[in-house]
Design a protein around this motif. Structure first.
Motif, PDB file in Angstrom:
ATOM      1  N   LEU A  29      32.657  47.438  37.719  1.00  0.00           N
ATOM      2  CA  LEU A  29      32.101  47.529  36.371  1.00  0.00           C
ATOM      3  C   LEU A  29      33.168  47.638  35.292  1.00  0.00           C
ATOM      4  O   LEU A  29      32.866  47.479  34.101  1.00  0.00           O
ATOM      5  N   GLY A  30      34.402  47.917  35.662  1.00  0.00           N
ATOM      6  CA  GLY A  30      35.475  48.023  34.681  1.00  0.00           C
ATOM      7  C   GLY A  30      36.761  47.434  35.209  1.00  0.00           C
ATOM      8  O   GLY A  30      36.958  47.281  36.419  1.00  0.00           O
ATOM      9  N   ALA A  31      37.684  47.095  34.273  1.00  0.00           N
ATOM     10  CA  ALA A  31      38.960  46.524  34.672  1.00  0.00           C
ATOM     11  C   ALA A  31      39.771  47.514  35.501  1.00  0.00           C
ATOM     12  O   ALA A  31      40.611  47.116  36.318  1.00  0.00           O
ATOM     13  N   ASP A  32      39.519  48.823  35.299  1.00  0.00           N
ATOM     14  CA  ASP A  32      40.225  49.849  36.064  1.00  0.00           C
ATOM     15  C   ASP A  32      39.516  50.168  37.368  1.00  0.00           C
ATOM     16  O   ASP A  32      39.574  51.287  37.857  1.00  0.00           O
ATOM     17  N   LEU A  33      38.861  49.145  37.940  1.00  0.00           N
ATOM     18  CA  LEU A  33      38.093  49.277  39.184  1.00  0.00           C
ATOM     19  C   LEU A  33      36.964  50.292  39.003  1.00  0.00           C
ATOM     20  O   LEU A  33      36.613  51.035  39.920  1.00  0.00           O
ATOM     21  N   GLY A  34      36.395  50.284  37.800  1.00  0.00           N
ATOM     22  CA  GLY A  34      35.270  51.161  37.514  1.00  0.00           C
ATOM     23  C   GLY A  34      35.619  52.631  37.564  1.00  0.00           C
ATOM     24  O   GLY A  34      34.722  53.481  37.623  1.00  0.00           O
TER      25      GLY A  34
ATOM     26  N   ILE B 109      49.879  42.852  48.030  1.00  0.00           N
ATOM     27  CA  ILE B 109      49.566  42.456  46.657  1.00  0.00           C
ATOM     28  C   ILE B 109      48.507  43.443  46.172  1.00  0.00           C
ATOM     29  O   ILE B 109      47.359  43.408  46.636  1.00  0.00           O
ATOM     30  N   TRP B 110      48.869  44.294  45.252  1.00  0.00           N
ATOM     31  CA  TRP B 110      48.065  45.464  44.884  1.00  0.00           C
ATOM     32  C   TRP B 110      47.561  45.324  43.445  1.00  0.00           C
ATOM     33  O   TRP B 110      48.347  45.271  42.506  1.00  0.00           O
ATOM     34  N   PHE B 111      46.233  45.218  43.293  1.00  0.00           N
ATOM     35  CA  PHE B 111      45.622  45.145  41.962  1.00  0.00           C
ATOM     36  C   PHE B 111      45.404  46.569  41.424  1.00  0.00           C
ATOM     37  O   PHE B 111      44.730  47.381  42.063  1.00  0.00           O
TER      38      PHE B 111
ATOM     39  N   TYR C  72      34.245  42.684  36.817  1.00  0.00           N
ATOM     40  CA  TYR C  72      35.687  42.510  36.990  1.00  0.00           C
ATOM     41  C   TYR C  72      35.991  42.324  38.470  1.00  0.00           C
ATOM     42  O   TYR C  72      35.454  43.037  39.319  1.00  0.00           O
ATOM     43  N   ARG C  73      36.855  41.336  38.752  1.00  0.00           N
ATOM     44  CA  ARG C  73      37.147  41.006  40.139  1.00  0.00           C
ATOM     45  C   ARG C  73      38.529  40.382  40.242  1.00  0.00           C
ATOM     46  O   ARG C  73      38.924  39.566  39.397  1.00  0.00           O
TER      47      ARG C  73
END
Length: 498
Positions: A392-397, A471-473, A483-484
């Motif tokens: 739900l958010g760019a910061d992984l919700g 590879i760490w998001f 957001y994905r």
């Protein structure tokens, strides 16, 4: 006059004289005719007495005649009277996409530009309630005047009795087929249009980049979004011509290419390109070589002056050379052999190292993140992907600090850099972590990219070695209202030997 008496020389509406029969199929005949009032060639469709859809064809032609987009074939007249039905439209001279593909795929951006023009024109037609439903390479023409023409709007469908419950989607897929053909030289449709069929992979049409090298990734994605009706690179399917036109809006439009301008009658095609004609004359391709006039010979005083200057320059050069040789002979330096060769060693070129395995890595959540598709990010196919869950958010919700894809290299390897192909949506923050254990605490951050999209190269600031590459998001780009993170391909490079 009955339809059975229509033959060369017949005059329709007291002005259109039929001259050459171009194509005949399923009760419809295409003629090249002459508009005797305006003294110009026109295309005329006539119909057999038992043709069942005369009313539909005439109605479709009349509606199409109201459109003014210059990229659509202009309809001049359509009538069904005195036992004779006909449709009169402009005669188009040029090369169809089918002609352009005779020697293989065209330049990707040029082919995309042709389809972009067709998509924009078709979007205008759909806004007016008209559809095509018969988009084939023979219906898209690069005219002798250096413009694009889309043939057969509405009329083709009426003649061929083509219908669709989702006409917008059908035409979007048709534009995808045209783009696929332009990029690959293959046809992904069921009908025979004169091109070889598109190759299949496990029963599914191969993507353009799987068929032809050098296809830009964004054109590959647009083609799949229209043709296959699948999301690509974080973007949804293209379901209308307007959406296809918007996706191709940034494609640079090429300048007109030289074409043969011989009179159309001399190069008249014996039959329509793909079973349906709308008055197109195709020209044999001709390479126009640049012509440079020969240089004019210099004569008179100018030649004498030039010769004198050349002689003086030669004499000066000889004098300087003699003085230099004499000086060197009188002062020969002592030459010593260096202990070590001074030639620089060649720079080592990084080499790609294939990982043993890949998996979705979610140590701060449930442990795994889409592990079933993780291998798609290292399969060598840029059209396949691994992606995170949607948040739900760019910061992984706010649920956790990060999530990623971890590669097991099989043994510790030195890492020169890691190339990562992300989606097109900007906003991702990705870190490169390397270590000797698949444990977040054991993996050290060696590079980072913020606001990333497309292909990014993560390069460690100092020599780095490890068995596991992560590879760490830590921030995700937008995707369909959420957001994905998406990774199409990861390539690990190790320093090569000199």
């Amino acid at each position: 006059m009955s339809m059975s008496t229509v033959e060369p020389g017949t005059r329709l509406a007291d002005r259109f004289r039929l001259e050459d029969r171009v194509h005949e199929s399923a009760g419809a005949t295409l003629w090249k005719a002459l508009d005797e009032i305006l003294a110009r060639p026109v295309a005329v469709h006539t119909f057999a007495p038992d043709f069942p859809r005369v009313t539909e064809v005439v109605t479709a032609a009349r509606v199409a005649s109201r459109l003014t987009d210059p990229r659509l074939t202009q309809v001049f007249d359509a009538a069904d009277e005195d036992g004779t039905a006909y449709v009169v439209s402009e005669w188009v001279s040029g090369d169809s996409l089918l002609d352009l593909l005779e020697s293989g795929p065209v330049d990707p951006e040029r082919g995309a530009a042709l389809v972009a023009e067709a998509a924009e024109a078709l979007a205008h037609a759909h806004a007016a309630g008209l559809t095509h439903l018969h988009l084939t390479p023979g219906r898209l023409v690069w005219t002798s005047g250096g413009t694009v023409k889309l043939l057969g709007l509405a009329v083709d469908a009426a003649i061929l009795d083509l219908r669709s419950e989702e006409p917008a989607r059908e035409d979007a897929e048709g534009l995808g087929r045209l783009l696929y053909a332009a990029l690959t030289g293959h046809w992904p449709g069921e009908s025979d249009c004169g091109l070889p069929s598109a190759p299949l992979d496990d029963g599914k049409v191969c993507t353009p980049r799987q068929v032809t090298a050098g296809v830009p990734g964004y054109l590959d994605a647009i083609t799949c979004r229209a043709l296959l009706q699948e999301p690509r690179r974080g973007q949804p399917p293209l379901t209308t011509p307007a959406e296809v036109a918007e996706a191709l809006a940034e494609v640079p439009r090429p300048t007109p290419v030289p074409v043969n301008t011989a009179p159309p009658a001399l190069n008249l095609r014996s039959e329509a390109p793909d079973g349906m004609g709308m008055g197109v004359t195709t020209m044999p391709p001709q390479k126009q070589m640049p012509h440079h006039p020969p240089p004019r010979p210099r004569t008179g005083a100018a030649s004498r002056i030039l010769l004198t200057v050349i002689v003086l320059l030669v004499m000066a050069a000889v004098g300087v050379g003699a003085w230099t040789v004499g000086k060197n002979l009188g002062n020969t330096p002592r030459v010593t052999q260096p202990d070590v060769a001074e030639s620089p060693s060649p720079t080592a070129k990084p080499v790609a190292v294939k990982p043993v395995s890949a998996t979705g890595f979610d140590p701060l959540g449930d442990g795994a993140e889409k592990p079933e598709i993780a291998g798609l990010a290292v399969d060598g196919k840029p059209s396949t992907e691994w992606h995170t869950d949607s948040y739900l958010g760019a910061d992984l919700g706010g649920l956790k600090d990060g999530v990623g894809l971890i590669l097991d290299m099989g043994k510790p390897v030195p890492i020169a850099d890691v190339a990562v192909s992300l989606g097109d949506s900007a906003g991702a923050t990705v870190q490169l972590k390397v270590g000797d254990a698949a444990d977040l605490g054991s993996l050290k951050t060696v590079a980072e990219a913020k606001g990333a999209s497309g292909t990014v190269t993560l390069t460690p600031s100092k020599a780095t070695t490890g068995q596991y590459v992560l590879i760490w998001f830590t921030r995700l780009p937008p995707y369909l209202g959420k957001y994905r993170g998406t990774i199409y391909e990861v390539t690990v490079h190790s320093p090569g030997s000199a």
